[in-house]
Design an enzyme around this catalytic site. Structure first.
Site, PDB file in Angstrom:
ATOM      1  N   CYS A 148      39.634  44.553  39.826  1.00 12.34           N
ATOM      2  CA  CYS A 148      39.122  44.001  41.078  1.00 12.34           C
ATOM      3  C   CYS A 148      37.782  44.650  41.372  1.00 12.34           C
ATOM      4  O   CYS A 148      37.633  45.870  41.173  1.00 12.34           O
ATOM      5  CB  CYS A 148      40.117  44.300  42.196  1.00 12.34           C
ATOM      6  SG  CYS A 148      39.619  43.664  43.803  1.00 12.34           S
ATOM      7  N   HIS A 178      45.580  36.423  42.890  1.00 12.15           N
ATOM      8  CA  HIS A 178      44.879  37.683  43.173  1.00 12.15           C
ATOM      9  C   HIS A 178      43.851  37.476  44.294  1.00 12.15           C
ATOM     10  O   HIS A 178      43.807  38.248  45.265  1.00 12.15           O
ATOM     11  CB  HIS A 178      44.192  38.181  41.892  1.00 12.15           C
ATOM     12  CG  HIS A 178      43.309  39.372  42.091  1.00 12.15           C
ATOM     13  ND1 HIS A 178      43.576  40.604  41.513  1.00 12.15           N
ATOM     14  CD2 HIS A 178      42.154  39.546  42.806  1.00 12.15           C
ATOM     15  CE1 HIS A 178      42.634  41.458  41.880  1.00 12.15           C
ATOM     16  NE2 HIS A 178      41.751  40.844  42.649  1.00 12.15           N
ATOM     17  N   GLU A 179      43.029  36.421  44.148  1.00 15.25           N
ATOM     18  CA  GLU A 179      41.963  36.203  45.138  1.00 15.25           C
ATOM     19  C   GLU A 179      42.547  35.848  46.499  1.00 15.25           C
ATOM     20  O   GLU A 179      42.055  36.322  47.535  1.00 15.25           O
ATOM     21  CB  GLU A 179      40.999  35.115  44.659  1.00 15.25           C
ATOM     22  CG  GLU A 179      40.240  35.447  43.373  1.00 15.25           C
ATOM     23  CD  GLU A 179      39.489  36.775  43.407  1.00 15.25           C
ATOM     24  OE1 GLU A 179      39.171  37.264  44.497  1.00 15.25           O
ATOM     25  OE2 GLU A 179      39.259  37.335  42.316  1.00 15.25           O
ATOM     26  N   HIS A 226      43.710  38.655  48.714  1.00 11.67           N
ATOM     27  CA  HIS A 226      42.667  39.328  49.497  1.00 11.67           C
ATOM     28  C   HIS A 226      42.599  38.774  50.923  1.00 11.67           C
ATOM     29  O   HIS A 226      42.233  39.492  51.853  1.00 11.67           O
ATOM     30  CB  HIS A 226      41.292  39.135  48.845  1.00 11.67           C
ATOM     31  CG  HIS A 226      41.014  40.054  47.690  1.00 11.67           C
ATOM     32  ND1 HIS A 226      40.859  41.415  47.849  1.00 11.67           N
ATOM     33  CD2 HIS A 226      40.828  39.805  46.374  1.00 11.67           C
ATOM     34  CE1 HIS A 226      40.595  41.968  46.666  1.00 11.67           C
ATOM     35  NE2 HIS A 226      40.569  41.012  45.751  1.00 11.67           N
TER      36      HIS A 226
HETATM   37 NI    NI Z   1      40.062  41.424  43.774  1.00  7.85          NI
END
Ligand code: NI
Length: 189
Positions: free
Chosen positions: A116, A158-159, A162
């Site tokens: 990341c 994953h994104e 966030h």
């Molecule tokens: Ni990330």
């Protein structure tokens, strides 16, 4: 420290520990405003400049539900992309997700190493849904739906994590499966 190119600005990225990364981000009300459009072009320039796969708006200090990602095919760099060419043989061109909603398509999980931009130099083994359904708006404000599998599904998850203040180290299945990039790659082989 940001600079302007002909495409957009390269933005500074928040590092783990910065409270902006821990927020639940608010929805984008109007994707067509000049502020959001400029942010999208700056985020595209930022991932291009950093050579990364994706970035979420809170990572560039804007806690709104917006993600930009792509999967370039790099035949000379199998570490970054050879995990699921069966699903996306051409790679994935830059995608903009606004107010995305993810639904798993099954309980099947896959493990994979993740890094990341907000956790530089480190990799961790994370379990994700193998197949997902995604409902989202694009940068023109059009709602669309698609399915994603394997590595592509992993990036989206994953994104989108966030946007809820979740970083990959929060999701390690085994905290020992976490380490410096060079060491992990050395001992994986
Ligand atoms: Ni990330």
């Amino acid at each position: 420290m940001s600079y302007k190119s002909m495409f957009g600005k390269v933005l500074n990225v928040a590092l783990m520990g910065n409270p902006v990364l821990g927020k639940k981000c608010r929805p984008v009300l109007d994707p067509l405003t000049s502020e959001v459009q400029e942010l999208i072009s700056d985020m595209k320039e930022t991932i291009r400049h950093r050579g990364c796969l994706g970035i979420a708006a809170p990572q560039v200090f804007c806690p709104i539900r917006l993600v930009v990602y792509h999967i370039p095919i790099k035949v000379d760099d199998p570490e970054t992309y050879d995990l699921t060419p069966e699903y996306d043989p051409e790679g994935v061109p830059p995608q903009v997700l606004i107010n995305p909603e993810i639904t798993p398509l099954s309980d099947k999980m896959s493990e994979g190493w993740e890094g990341c931009q907000s956790v530089p130099g480190l990799l961790g083994l994370v379990e994700r849904y193998h197949s997902i359904h995604l409902k989202t708006m694009d940068e023109k404000g059009r709602i669309y739906e698609k399915e994603a599998h394997g590595f592509h599904a992993r990036i989206i998850q994953h994104e989108c994590d966030h946007l809820d203040g979740i970083l990959f180290p929060h999701k390690l299945k085994d905290p020992r499966m976490f380490g410096y990039y060079e060491e992990v790659l050395k001992y994986l082989k």
